[in-house]
Structure formats: structure tokens, C-alpha cells
Design a protein around this motif. Structure first.
Motif, PDB file in Angstrom:
ATOM      1  N   ASP A  15       0.885  -1.188  -0.012  1.00  0.00           N
ATOM      2  CA  ASP A  15      -0.133  -0.071   0.046  1.00  0.00           C
ATOM      3  C   ASP A  15       1.012   1.163   0.033  1.00  0.00           C
ATOM      4  O   ASP A  15       1.775   1.526   0.641  1.00  0.00           O
ATOM      5  N   ASP A  16       0.362   2.282  -0.783  1.00  0.00           N
ATOM      6  CA  ASP A  16       1.393   3.378  -0.902  1.00  0.00           C
ATOM      7  C   ASP A  16       1.071   4.492   0.176  1.00  0.00           C
ATOM      8  O   ASP A  16       1.770   5.619   0.427  1.00  0.00           O
ATOM      9  N   ASP A  60      -3.080  -3.307  -2.278  1.00  0.00           N
ATOM     10  CA  ASP A  60      -3.927  -2.124  -2.807  1.00  0.00           C
ATOM     11  C   ASP A  60      -4.177  -2.041  -4.174  1.00  0.00           C
ATOM     12  O   ASP A  60      -3.144  -2.545  -5.028  1.00  0.00           O
ATOM     13  N   MET A  61      -4.970  -1.344  -4.760  1.00  0.00           N
ATOM     14  CA  MET A  61      -5.056  -1.154  -6.102  1.00  0.00           C
ATOM     15  C   MET A  61      -4.818   0.271  -6.597  1.00  0.00           C
ATOM     16  O   MET A  61      -4.398   0.375  -7.892  1.00  0.00           O
ATOM     17  N   ARG A  62      -4.481   1.125  -5.661  1.00  0.00           N
ATOM     18  CA  ARG A  62      -3.829   2.210  -6.215  1.00  0.00           C
ATOM     19  C   ARG A  62      -2.515   2.677  -5.754  1.00  0.00           C
ATOM     20  O   ARG A  62      -2.184   2.821  -4.436  1.00  0.00           O
ATOM     21  N   THR A  67      -0.565   0.304 -10.602  1.00  0.00           N
ATOM     22  CA  THR A  67      -1.789  -0.189  -9.928  1.00  0.00           C
ATOM     23  C   THR A  67      -1.530  -1.774  -9.532  1.00  0.00           C
ATOM     24  O   THR A  67      -0.511  -2.233  -9.683  1.00  0.00           O
ATOM     25  N   SER A  88      -8.876  -2.893  -1.072  1.00  0.00           N
ATOM     26  CA  SER A  88      -9.031  -1.535  -1.761  1.00  0.00           C
ATOM     27  C   SER A  88     -10.320  -0.734  -1.509  1.00  0.00           C
ATOM     28  O   SER A  88     -11.162  -1.376  -0.898  1.00  0.00           O
ATOM     29  N   SER A  90     -11.708   0.852  -3.600  1.00  0.00           N
ATOM     30  CA  SER A  90     -12.529   0.959  -4.846  1.00  0.00           C
ATOM     31  C   SER A  90     -13.286  -0.502  -4.799  1.00  0.00           C
ATOM     32  O   SER A  90     -12.831  -1.557  -4.613  1.00  0.00           O
ATOM     33  N   ASP A  95     -12.123  -2.522 -11.877  1.00  0.00           N
ATOM     34  CA  ASP A  95     -11.000  -2.800 -10.836  1.00  0.00           C
ATOM     35  C   ASP A  95     -10.922  -4.197 -10.347  1.00  0.00           C
ATOM     36  O   ASP A  95     -10.005  -5.054 -10.313  1.00  0.00           O
TER      37      ASP A  95
END
Length: 220
Positions: A15-16, A60-62, A67, A88, A90, A95
Motif C-alpha cells: 500500500d502506498d 492495494d489497487m492504487r 496499479t 482496496s 474501490s 478494478d
């Protein structure tokens, strides 16, 4: 036995957002999981997964450099035995479907509770698909739509009746031991059937095998 499996399951969190990433890692450690690494992007996930080979990646997706779909593909390239659970914010259809197509075993939204996350990680480690309520139907519906689309590709490989029977149970998320109990077979015999279907269908893991079963209507 379940407690032992829980303690020895290794996890990497990708995760960012540092605060969220650290919180998820801490929650999983509190539930008895061994968080062996964290990462903040596609490239760091690839590098660290290649070293630690975690049982499960919570993804995570972001991400800052790409991605979650790209990171999932990158992780599975360097650690094919790893399973990916997307976590996520989202719940967008695209996604979810892209994550599954990239090889993710399951997909949760970040509103999931700590207990739900722990249960999902445990299920993912066992090879069972886990989705936030409503998303599983979306995924199944998409694969059934694909299955109804005319296919100009090669004919379906021939499976024995027993292999087909085992495949149906795989599609429902049962483990080899559970299938063995249902069919009154040995665990080794079931694993042999699963490996035979891997070869015949040219798939790499149980997730792809379950996907094949869904696409061909064997999950009913």
C-alpha cells in the motif's frame, strides 16, 4: 491445527499510504500472522516478494508507480506460490475484474473489519476465493458471460469423470482434504487428479483451475 496455520502464515502488505499500510500490518500481526515485508509500489513489491516469498500478499489497487493489477502480476512472476488478496477502497467493476484476471484470489473493500480481513487472509492462504459481498456475483457473472461467448479456440481438453468431479469441488473453494472426505478418496489421490487437470487444461494453479470451471459452467 488452525491456530498453528494462522501463526505460520506469512504476509506482505502492499500500500502506498504508510499509515494505512502500517495499520494493516499491525492488525494482521495482532491476529497471529507473520508480516514478513511491506511495500509501497509495483517495483518494491516485486523485489521483496522475490526475496521473502510470502504465503499471502494484501494488495492495494492504487500505488504510486502503477496499479495493484500490475503489482499482482509482478508478484506472481517472482513468487508463483504466493496468493494475492486485494484490499482496496474501490469496488468498481473494472478494478475487481482486472485484479482477478491478473491472478488475485480475492477482493475486499477497505470497509472490512479487522476480523473480516483476518478471516479473508486465512482463507486466501488456503486457496479459497474471498470477496466482499456482492463482488463475488459480479465476478461469476462476468466469467459466465465469457463462457457463453462463441469461442473459436481449440476444443476443450478431455477430462475423466473423476477429474471433472474434483474440478467442480475446486470451483466451490474446497481444499484437497475436504474433497477427499466428500469423495472417500485419499488426499494424495485428489492431489493427483488436481495435478492431472493442471496439465490437461494448461493452468498454473488452483485459482486458474477454478476460473476454468466457472467459465465452463462446472461450479453449479
Amino acid at each position: 491445527m488452525a491456530g498453528e496455520a494462522e501463526r505460520t502464515c506469512t504476509v506482505m502488505v502492499v500500500d502506498d499510504h504508510p499509515i494505512w499500510r502500517d495499520a494493516v500490518a499491525r492488525d494482521l500481526e495482532d491476529q497471529g500472522f507473520d508480516v514478513v515485508a511491506t511495500a509501497d509500489g509495483v517495483e518494491s513489491a516485486r523485489r521483496r516478494a522475490g526475496v521473502v516469498k510470502p504465503d499471502v500478499v494484501v494488495m492495494d489497487m492504487r500505488l504510486g508507480d502503477g496499479t495493484g493489477t500490475q503489482a499482482t502480476e509482478a508478484v506472481l512472476e517472482v513468487s508463483s506460490g504466493t496468493r494475492v488478496l486485494v484490499l482496496s477502497a474501490s469496488d468498481e467493476r473494472d478494478d475487481v475484474l482486472e485484479a482477478v484476471k491478473a491472478g488475485a484470489t480475492g477482493y475486499l473493500v477497505k470497509s472490512a473489519s479487522k476480523v473480516e480481513l483476518a478471516q479473508a487472509v486465512r482463507a486466501t492462504a488456503e486457496g479459497r476465493a474471498v470477496f466482499t459481498p456482492g463482488l463475488a456475483g459480479l465476478v461469476l457473472g462476468e466469467y459466465r458471460r465469457i463462457a457463453r461467448t462463441p469461442d473459436a479456440g481449440p476444443s476443450t481438453p478431455s477430462l475423466t469423470d473423476r477429474e471433472t468431479e474434483v474440478l467442480r469441488f475446486v470451483a466451490k473453494g474446497l481444499t484437497a482434504r475436504q474433497i477427499a472426505e466428500r469423495l472417500s478418496l485419499s488426499h494424495r489421490t485428489v492431489e493427483n487428479h488436481v495435478q492431472a487437470t493442471f496439465r490437461k487444461l494448461q493452468v498454473a494453479n488452483r485459482v486458474e483451475l477454478a476460473r476454468y470451471a466457472i467459465e465452463h459452467g462446472l461450479d453449479d
